[in-house]
Enzyme design. Sequence first.
Site, PDB file in Angstrom:
ATOM      1  N   ASN A 276       0.531  -0.905  -0.006  1.00 45.91           N
ATOM      2  CA  ASN A 276      -0.033  -0.152  -0.265  1.00 45.91           C
ATOM      3  C   ASN A 276       0.975   1.009  -0.539  1.00 45.91           C
ATOM      4  O   ASN A 276       0.708   2.624  -0.373  1.00 45.91           O
ATOM      5  CB  ASN A 276      -1.163  -0.109   1.068  1.00 45.91           C
ATOM      6  CG  ASN A 276      -2.303  -0.710   1.454  1.00 45.91           C
ATOM      7  OD1 ASN A 276      -2.374  -1.365  -0.567  1.00 45.91           O
ATOM      8  ND2 ASN A 276      -2.723  -0.851   1.877  1.00 45.91           N
TER       9      ASN A 276
ATOM     10  N   CYS B 142      -7.956   2.312   3.845  1.00 46.46           N
ATOM     11  CA  CYS B 142      -6.566   1.445   3.344  1.00 46.46           C
ATOM     12  C   CYS B 142      -5.927   2.872   2.996  1.00 46.46           C
ATOM     13  O   CYS B 142      -4.952   3.057   4.104  1.00 46.46           O
ATOM     14  CB  CYS B 142      -6.885   1.231   2.894  1.00 46.46           C
ATOM     15  SG  CYS B 142      -8.380  -0.239   3.023  1.00 46.46           S
TER      16      CYS B 142
END
Length: 442
Positions: free
Chosen positions: A216, A268
């Site tokens: 991420n 996220c």
Amino acid sequence: MKLSVIGCGYLGAVHAAAMASLGHQVIGIDIDARRVAMLSAGEAPFFEPQLNELLRAGIVAGRLSFSTHIDEARGADVHFLAVGTPQRRDGSAADLREVETAVAELADVLQAGDVVVGKSTVPVGTAQRLATTVDGAGAALLWNPEFLREGWAVKDTISPDRIVVGVATDETGTPTDRAQVAADTLRGVYTDAVDNGVPFLVTDYATSELVKVAANAFLATKISFINAMAEIAEVTGADVMTLADALGHDERIGRRFLGAGVGFGGGCLPKDIRAFVARAEELGRGESVSFLRAVDEINLRRRDRAVYLVEEALGGSVFGKRITVLGAAFKPHSDDVRDSPALDVAARLHGLGATVVVTDPAAIDNARRVSPQLTYVAGRDEALRDADAVVLVTEWDEYRRQLSPEHLATLTPGRIVVDGRNCLDPAVWRAAGFHYYGMGRP
Ligand code: UGA
């Protein structure tokens, strides 16, 4: 196999339905009674393509059920932890209370030989700590991060790019015997994907936790990189879209996630990079990921830029103007408005005195809860009527493909379009008499 899934949000509900579709017997557990009731009726509590169909098929086949009672997880061979790890209210670290509570409650229903599989995104070091509780119940803990994208969650769960499994290791870094058995059990759960060639990578806990946050962080960095280039393009007259295309032809770089615009949001990327920085600082290695602070700052500056463009287009002030914001979700094919750049831009324009009308094909209910001060209109054309300026901030097909300048011209005398996702063709809009403003484009 008999599986339980603890936590039925964006991650767990999809995981439960997907595992049932593979032929497993699945019980999903969640403390939210309303959510459990909806899921039990075959209704996804959020927008996710294909999920309703999958839920109904699992329920009809008698392989999928949901409950608020964790006791009902007793007897499952494998228990997946899919609860949330949001950003803490008092800082940038991850709030692990849901994970800790879930493991503590699960410990009472575990039976010797069970496998507990953590899927939630956690700071590196968490699995090692939780393993003590799980081991104490005679079970084994694995950490198996999830890489699904909202909007593609069903496909990503059933056919992932890779399966990463963190296991308990001894002092030499070798998986323990119990961990080996547990990893084989999990391989059995994912047998269809593994047989189709999906890489199944077994590693230690720390690496598995890091893979997730590193992935991420990399994606966020890639987006902020191109947005930084957009900032430079803005003062040089260069076009970031051509730049991204040209960079993307280099296979080492690749074109994906080089979409310049109002930047990343969602539940996220933003919280994961902040939690990563916080964890690295705890570990005394803050400097290793200090660039992620810049990644976050660049990202947030793009929202300022979008607001500035609207002000500039309207002659310096938005006060008293009617502005239609196309999109509220953090990205298309989702109703998620967590840290949504779209909703943030809309709220800021409202704060500057504009009359802001927001429309979105899926996210209006969620957006209204977060930003009740804004006006929401479900129909796109009704929302666009008499707009002084139109701001496109979530690239749904309804806006990027199915809205022509000719049609917009019939709805409003306003001729200003700010394209916060660089998804419209400037030449087409300008030729039709609109003032088109992109992000990082001349
Ligand atoms: C992200 C990751 O892509 C998943 O792999 C991961 O599993 C997930 O987080 C998670 O940790 O649960 P998601 O939040 O669904 O998935 O969204 P993305 O598709 O990654 O998009 C994130 C944001 O970046 C969106 O706001 C999107 O509009 C923005 N974005 C994306 C850009 O601004 N430019 C791009 O080129 C691509």
